[in-house]
Design a protein around this motif. Structure first.
Motif, PDB file in Angstrom:
ATOM      1  N   GLU A 205     -20.297  -1.855 -24.993  1.00 36.44           N
ATOM      2  CA  GLU A 205     -19.918  -1.953 -23.582  1.00 36.44           C
ATOM      3  C   GLU A 205     -21.142  -1.799 -22.689  1.00 36.44           C
ATOM      4  OE1 GLU A 205     -18.594   2.615 -22.696  1.00 36.44           O
ATOM      5  OE2 GLU A 205     -17.301   1.414 -23.975  1.00 36.44           O
ATOM      6  N   ARG A 206     -20.996  -2.172 -21.411  1.00 36.32           N
ATOM      7  CA  ARG A 206     -22.123  -2.104 -20.477  1.00 36.32           C
ATOM      8  C   ARG A 206     -21.650  -1.616 -19.120  1.00 36.32           C
ATOM      9  NH1 ARG A 206     -23.980  -7.465 -20.145  1.00 36.32           N
ATOM     10  NH2 ARG A 206     -23.135  -7.800 -18.063  1.00 36.32           N
ATOM     11  N   GLU A 207     -22.446  -0.783 -18.479  1.00 36.04           N
ATOM     12  CA  GLU A 207     -22.142  -0.331 -17.130  1.00 36.04           C
ATOM     13  C   GLU A 207     -22.689  -1.346 -16.131  1.00 36.04           C
ATOM     14  OE1 GLU A 207     -22.660   3.544 -14.159  1.00 36.04           O
ATOM     15  OE2 GLU A 207     -23.566   3.553 -16.166  1.00 36.04           O
ATOM     16  N   VAL A 208     -21.876  -1.686 -15.130  1.00 36.80           N
ATOM     17  CA  VAL A 208     -22.263  -2.676 -14.131  1.00 36.80           C
ATOM     18  C   VAL A 208     -21.967  -2.136 -12.739  1.00 36.80           C
ATOM     19  CG1 VAL A 208     -21.849  -4.608 -15.699  1.00 36.80           C
ATOM     20  CG2 VAL A 208     -19.989  -3.794 -14.237  1.00 36.80           C
ATOM     21  N   SER A 209     -22.364  -2.892 -11.736  1.00 37.31           N
ATOM     22  CA  SER A 209     -22.048  -2.521 -10.358  1.00 37.31           C
ATOM     23  C   SER A 209     -20.580  -2.812 -10.075  1.00 37.31           C
ATOM     24  CB  SER A 209     -22.923  -3.311  -9.390  1.00 37.31           C
ATOM     25  OG  SER A 209     -22.556  -4.684  -9.412  1.00 37.31           O
ATOM     26  N   ARG A 210     -20.079  -2.235  -8.988  1.00 39.61           N
ATOM     27  CA  ARG A 210     -18.685  -2.471  -8.628  1.00 39.61           C
ATOM     28  C   ARG A 210     -18.448  -3.952  -8.335  1.00 39.61           C
ATOM     29  NH1 ARG A 210     -13.915   0.040  -6.667  1.00 39.61           N
ATOM     30  NH2 ARG A 210     -12.403  -1.639  -6.830  1.00 39.61           N
ATOM     31  N   ASN A 238     -23.012   5.945  -1.354  1.00 38.45           N
ATOM     32  CA  ASN A 238     -22.124   4.918  -1.909  1.00 38.45           C
ATOM     33  C   ASN A 238     -20.693   5.423  -1.822  1.00 38.45           C
ATOM     34  OD1 ASN A 238     -24.406   3.368  -2.728  1.00 38.45           O
ATOM     35  ND2 ASN A 238     -24.584   4.648  -4.556  1.00 38.45           N
ATOM     36  N   PHE A 239     -20.189   5.486  -0.585  1.00 37.27           N
ATOM     37  CA  PHE A 239     -18.881   6.083  -0.372  1.00 37.27           C
ATOM     38  C   PHE A 239     -17.812   5.322  -1.159  1.00 37.27           C
ATOM     39  CE2 PHE A 239     -14.906   6.600   2.021  1.00 37.27           C
ATOM     40  CZ  PHE A 239     -14.788   7.968   1.905  1.00 37.27           C
ATOM     41  N   GLY A 240     -16.956   6.080  -1.832  1.00 41.61           N
ATOM     42  CA  GLY A 240     -15.903   5.482  -2.632  1.00 41.61           C
ATOM     43  C   GLY A 240     -16.222   5.480  -4.107  1.00 41.61           C
ATOM     44  N   GLU A 241     -17.472   5.865  -4.481  1.00 40.83           N
ATOM     45  CA  GLU A 241     -17.846   5.898  -5.887  1.00 40.83           C
ATOM     46  C   GLU A 241     -18.002   7.319  -6.410  1.00 40.83           C
ATOM     47  OE1 GLU A 241     -21.095   3.482  -7.081  1.00 40.83           O
ATOM     48  OE2 GLU A 241     -20.373   1.690  -6.054  1.00 40.83           O
ATOM     49  N   CYS A 242     -18.138   8.303  -5.533  1.00 39.04           N
ATOM     50  CA  CYS A 242     -18.343   9.691  -5.950  1.00 39.04           C
ATOM     51  C   CYS A 242     -17.320  10.590  -5.284  1.00 39.04           C
ATOM     52  CB  CYS A 242     -19.750  10.166  -5.577  1.00 39.04           C
ATOM     53  SG  CYS A 242     -21.045   9.170  -6.347  1.00 39.04           S
ATOM     54  N   TRP A 243     -16.929  11.651  -5.992  1.00 43.54           N
ATOM     55  CA  TRP A 243     -15.929  12.559  -5.481  1.00 43.54           C
ATOM     56  C   TRP A 243     -16.079  13.909  -6.179  1.00 43.54           C
ATOM     57  CZ3 TRP A 243     -15.141   8.708  -8.917  1.00 43.54           C
ATOM     58  CH2 TRP A 243     -14.581   9.027 -10.166  1.00 43.54           C
ATOM     59  N   THR A 244     -15.310  14.862  -5.707  1.00 47.04           N
ATOM     60  CA  THR A 244     -15.332  16.194  -6.308  1.00 47.04           C
ATOM     61  C   THR A 244     -13.929  16.572  -6.742  1.00 47.04           C
ATOM     62  OG1 THR A 244     -14.910  17.381  -4.241  1.00 47.04           O
ATOM     63  CG2 THR A 244     -17.206  16.855  -4.757  1.00 47.04           C
ATOM     64  N   LYS A 284      -8.066   5.817   3.243  1.00 39.68           N
ATOM     65  CA  LYS A 284      -8.267   5.168   1.946  1.00 39.68           C
ATOM     66  C   LYS A 284      -9.588   5.632   1.324  1.00 39.68           C
ATOM     67  CE  LYS A 284      -5.749   0.775   2.513  1.00 39.68           C
ATOM     68  NZ  LYS A 284      -4.992   1.063   3.740  1.00 39.68           N
ATOM     69  N   PHE A 285      -9.566   5.877   0.009  1.00 41.62           N
ATOM     70  CA  PHE A 285     -10.786   6.200  -0.719  1.00 41.62           C
ATOM     71  C   PHE A 285     -11.126   5.002  -1.614  1.00 41.62           C
ATOM     72  CE2 PHE A 285     -13.146   7.829  -4.375  1.00 41.62           C
ATOM     73  CZ  PHE A 285     -14.153   8.549  -3.751  1.00 41.62           C
ATOM     74  N   GLY A 286     -12.048   4.180  -1.162  1.00 35.80           N
ATOM     75  CA  GLY A 286     -12.424   2.986  -1.918  1.00 35.80           C
ATOM     76  C   GLY A 286     -11.284   1.991  -2.018  1.00 35.80           C
ATOM     77  N   THR A 287     -11.435   1.055  -2.928  1.00 38.38           N
ATOM     78  CA  THR A 287     -10.409   0.042  -3.175  1.00 38.38           C
ATOM     79  C   THR A 287      -9.652   0.388  -4.452  1.00 38.38           C
ATOM     80  OG1 THR A 287     -12.027  -1.312  -4.350  1.00 38.38           O
ATOM     81  CG2 THR A 287     -11.693  -1.773  -2.004  1.00 38.38           C
ATOM     82  N   PRO A 288      -8.439  -0.161  -4.618  1.00 42.18           N
ATOM     83  CA  PRO A 288      -7.683   0.151  -5.835  1.00 42.18           C
ATOM     84  C   PRO A 288      -8.480  -0.187  -7.095  1.00 42.18           C
ATOM     85  CG  PRO A 288      -6.296  -0.963  -4.232  1.00 42.18           C
ATOM     86  CD  PRO A 288      -7.696  -1.039  -3.706  1.00 42.18           C
ATOM     87  N   VAL A 289      -8.282   0.593  -8.137  1.00 46.02           N
ATOM     88  CA  VAL A 289      -8.981   0.419  -9.406  1.00 46.02           C
ATOM     89  C   VAL A 289      -7.959   0.085 -10.489  1.00 46.02           C
ATOM     90  CG1 VAL A 289     -10.366   1.529 -11.185  1.00 46.02           C
ATOM     91  CG2 VAL A 289     -10.827   2.004  -8.764  1.00 46.02           C
ATOM     92  N   THR A 290      -8.117  -1.082 -11.098  1.00 45.62           N
ATOM     93  CA  THR A 290      -7.243  -1.475 -12.203  1.00 45.62           C
ATOM     94  C   THR A 290      -7.988  -1.292 -13.517  1.00 45.62           C
ATOM     95  OG1 THR A 290      -6.065  -3.089 -10.845  1.00 45.62           O
ATOM     96  CG2 THR A 290      -5.912  -3.352 -13.230  1.00 45.62           C
ATOM     97  N   GLU A 291      -7.443  -0.501 -14.389  1.00 49.78           N
ATOM     98  CA  GLU A 291      -8.076  -0.269 -15.690  1.00 49.78           C
ATOM     99  C   GLU A 291      -7.144  -0.722 -16.812  1.00 49.78           C
ATOM    100  OE1 GLU A 291      -8.707   3.754 -16.851  1.00 49.78           O
ATOM    101  OE2 GLU A 291      -6.885   4.489 -15.879  1.00 49.78           O
ATOM    102  N   GLN A 292      -7.754  -1.154 -17.902  1.00 52.67           N
ATOM    103  CA  GLN A 292      -6.998  -1.537 -19.089  1.00 52.67           C
ATOM    104  C   GLN A 292      -6.844  -0.319 -19.979  1.00 52.67           C
ATOM    105  OE1 GLN A 292      -9.473  -4.663 -20.434  1.00 52.67           O
ATOM    106  NE2 GLN A 292      -8.861  -6.073 -18.828  1.00 52.67           N
ATOM    107  N   TYR A 335     -18.208  14.146  -9.662  1.00 51.89           N
ATOM    108  CA  TYR A 335     -18.026  12.980 -10.534  1.00 51.89           C
ATOM    109  C   TYR A 335     -18.508  11.709  -9.856  1.00 51.89           C
ATOM    110  CZ  TYR A 335     -14.962  16.083 -13.162  1.00 51.89           C
ATOM    111  OH  TYR A 335     -14.464  17.132 -13.883  1.00 51.89           O
ATOM    112  N   ARG A 336     -18.886  10.794 -10.716  1.00 55.21           N
ATOM    113  CA  ARG A 336     -19.244   9.455 -10.248  1.00 55.21           C
ATOM    114  C   ARG A 336     -18.508   8.432 -11.093  1.00 55.21           C
ATOM    115  NH1 ARG A 336     -25.176   6.917  -8.968  1.00 55.21           N
ATOM    116  NH2 ARG A 336     -24.449   4.814  -8.468  1.00 55.21           N
ATOM    117  N   ALA A 337     -18.030   7.384 -10.459  1.00 60.86           N
ATOM    118  CA  ALA A 337     -17.336   6.319 -11.178  1.00 60.86           C
ATOM    119  C   ALA A 337     -18.344   5.462 -11.929  1.00 60.86           C
ATOM    120  CB  ALA A 337     -16.536   5.461 -10.203  1.00 60.86           C
ATOM    121  N   GLN A 338     -18.012   5.129 -13.159  1.00 62.95           N
ATOM    122  CA  GLN A 338     -18.801   4.182 -13.949  1.00 62.95           C
ATOM    123  C   GLN A 338     -17.950   2.939 -14.166  1.00 62.95           C
ATOM    124  OE1 GLN A 338     -19.820   6.931 -17.334  1.00 62.95           O
ATOM    125  NE2 GLN A 338     -21.846   6.058 -17.044  1.00 62.95           N
ATOM    126  N   TRP A 339     -18.474   1.808 -13.747  1.00 64.66           N
ATOM    127  CA  TRP A 339     -17.753   0.553 -13.892  1.00 64.66           C
ATOM    128  C   TRP A 339     -18.201  -0.088 -15.202  1.00 64.66           C
ATOM    129  CZ3 TRP A 339     -14.413   1.233 -10.239  1.00 64.66           C
ATOM    130  CH2 TRP A 339     -14.798   1.871  -9.059  1.00 64.66           C
TER     131      TRP A 339
END
Length: 494
Positions: A205-210, A238-244, A284-292, A335-339
């Motif tokens: 797998e590879r980490e990419v930008s949003r 990078n608002f919407g990618e990090c949270w506590t 709203k915190f970022g855009t909706p995130v769809t995960e498999q 935490y930080r989101a990893q795409w």
């Protein structure tokens, strides 16, 4: 399902393939399996996901019969009429010298879901063809007998071993068999040739930008990586990618408070849709995130997000978040989101990877053959000497007279003395097997298992006789073109 029934037109065939006599009027049946790249991608991923868990879960597929039948000689030598013919094998295996039988690189298992949705497998082999993309197996390992249909998520895994696919997964695109098997359940035509897509494997797998994540057409998911408070301060840009995330009930503050940190709160789609955009409590915190997710995660999820399936057939959960601005406490984590995107790899055509056995037809009976397969089923007396983990073989001369099996509408099968049991279904019978090169000519595939002496042990196997009509079906199948299902980048082809 409507069938494509076409008489053979011999004009234009390659010189390497000998056509049936002009007076013959052969017919065949063909069916699409998973011709579309998106469906093929989903089928391959289904079997490879979770390190091949579905492959390991599968069990051997055998014909439904209460007792092993007895093969009865017809009293006729039944030598196939018509001009004998064959196509030569190709191989990517270096020649070796061994006193033991060397296993061909071309053999493997086909996996599919049966009519009850159970994970099943049979034996098969790659064969030579114009487009280097054909698999030979038993017809009952592709076509649902008596149901005028084909099995679901059909794939070929050459060299299969304990859930591993060392040379990739090859998804079936189109299947070809005898018209009488497909229409009348006549096992004199219990064989099939399947044109498969290019090989498919999962790379790291590879980490990419949003932005890249949103545009990615293959598999993708989101991970939460814990970071330090210092990393969080940098990430706030990078608002919407990090949270506590903390415990208890911290003091609520405004987003402009010098000590403010943001939590994300999962909410329903309805609440998210009503929320405002910007920085503020409940926004709203970022855009909706769809995960498999896996089927188990899908079933267990009880949160407010929405569940569904994507175009690849994967289970998905879409998460919606709003903001909660608080003063940081001592137990807070950052935490930080990893795409993350899943990279698929195109391995090329089947014949280019493992080679292909030759094919022979209209050969006389009574010749030496070597039969291969993955036996696993117990003998009728309950003894289970085979595991199905590794391929086995048996060798000898086929009987000089054809046999019949009334249970399966068999009037003219060829027979071989052999103790392999169910699971070896579809395994090749190789004429003129060269142990050094590991190649020969497919002149049959295992169809029926028999207990001829009635002692509760399988002692014979039988196969359809590869005659001119088999050659007609082969000639039709070998011209079916297939290709890659993913791009060089690893995305799904559109």
């Amino acid at each position: 399902m409507k069938r494509l029934l076409i008489p053979l037109v011999s004009a234009g065939l390659s010189a390497a393939v000998l056509a049936a006599p002009a007076t013959a009027q052969p017919h065949w049946a063909s069916d699409p399996l998973t011709p579309k790249p998106a469906d093929a991608y989903g089928a391959a991923y289904f079997w490879l996901d979770a390190n091949g868990a579905a492959l390991r879960k599968a069990t051997q597929y055998t014909l439904d019969t209460k007792a092993a039948p007895k093969l009865v000689s017809t009293g006729s030598k039944s030598a196939p009429s018509g001009k004998p013919g064959m196509t030569g094998p190709t191989t990517n295996t270096k020649a070796t010298t061994s006193k033991n039988v060397n296993l061909p690189k071309t053999i493997g298992k086909v996996f599919f879901l049966d009519e009850k949705g159970r994970y099943r497998w049979c034996s098969a082999t790659a064969i030579q063809s114009r487009n280097r993309n054909l698999v030979a197996t038993a017809g009952h390992c592709v076509f649902e007998h008596g149901k005028d249909d084909v099995f679901d998520k059909w794939v070929f895994v050459p060299g299969y071993y304990q859930g591993k696919a060392p040379w990739g997964v090859y998804v079936g695109a189109y299947a070809y068999t005898a018209y009488d098997l497909d229409t009348y359940d006549d096992y004199d035509g219990d064989f099939a040739f399947v044109a498969v897509h290019n090989g498919f494997a999962l790379a790291p797998e590879r980490e990419v930008s949003r932005k890249e994540f949103d545009a990615w057409l293959g598999d993708k998911w989101v991970k939460a990586r814990e970071i330090s408070p210092q990393e969080y301060i940098k990430c706030k840009l990078n608002f919407g990618e990090c949270w506590t995330q903390g415990h208890g009930a911290p003091s609520l503050v405004g987003p402009d408070h010098p000590d403010a940190v943001v939590e994300r709160v999962e909410v329903s789609k309805a609440v998210y849709d009503r929320a405002r955009v910007g920085k503020g409590q409940g926004y709203k915190f970022g855009t909706p995130v769809t995960e498999q997710v896996t089927a188990r995660e899908y079933a267990a999820y009880k949160g407010p997000g929405t569940k569904g399936k994507d175009k690849l057939g994967n289970y998905t959960i879409t998460h919606y978040y709003t903001q909660k601005w608080v003063k940081p406490d001592s137990g807070r984590k950052y935490y930080r989101a990893q795409w993350i995107v899943g990279i698929a790899k195109d391995l090329g055509a089947l014949g280019d990877v493992v080679g292909g056995q030759g094919v022979a037809w209209n050969q006389p009976l009574g010749q030496q053959v070597t039969a291969f397969g993955y036996p696993s089923a117990p003998h009728p007396d309950g003894d289970k000497p085979f595991t199905g983990v590794t391929p086995k073989w048996c060798a000898g001369k086929t009987y000089t007279k054809s046999v019949q099996v009334n249970t399966f509408k068999v009037e003219t099968h060829q027979m071989l003395k052999c103790t392999m049991t169910g699971g070896a279904d579809g395994g090749p019978w190789l004429l003129k097997y060269n142990n050094s090169k590991r190649t020969g000519y497919v002149n049959g595939v295992t169809s029926v298992f028999a207990d001829n002496d009635g002692n509760g042990r399988i002692d014979h196997i039988s196969s359809a006789i590869f005659d001119g009509e088999v050659a007609d079906v082969y000639n039709k199948a070998q011209y079916k073109d297939t290709g890659a299902i993913v791009t060089p980048k690893g995305e799904l082809l559109q």
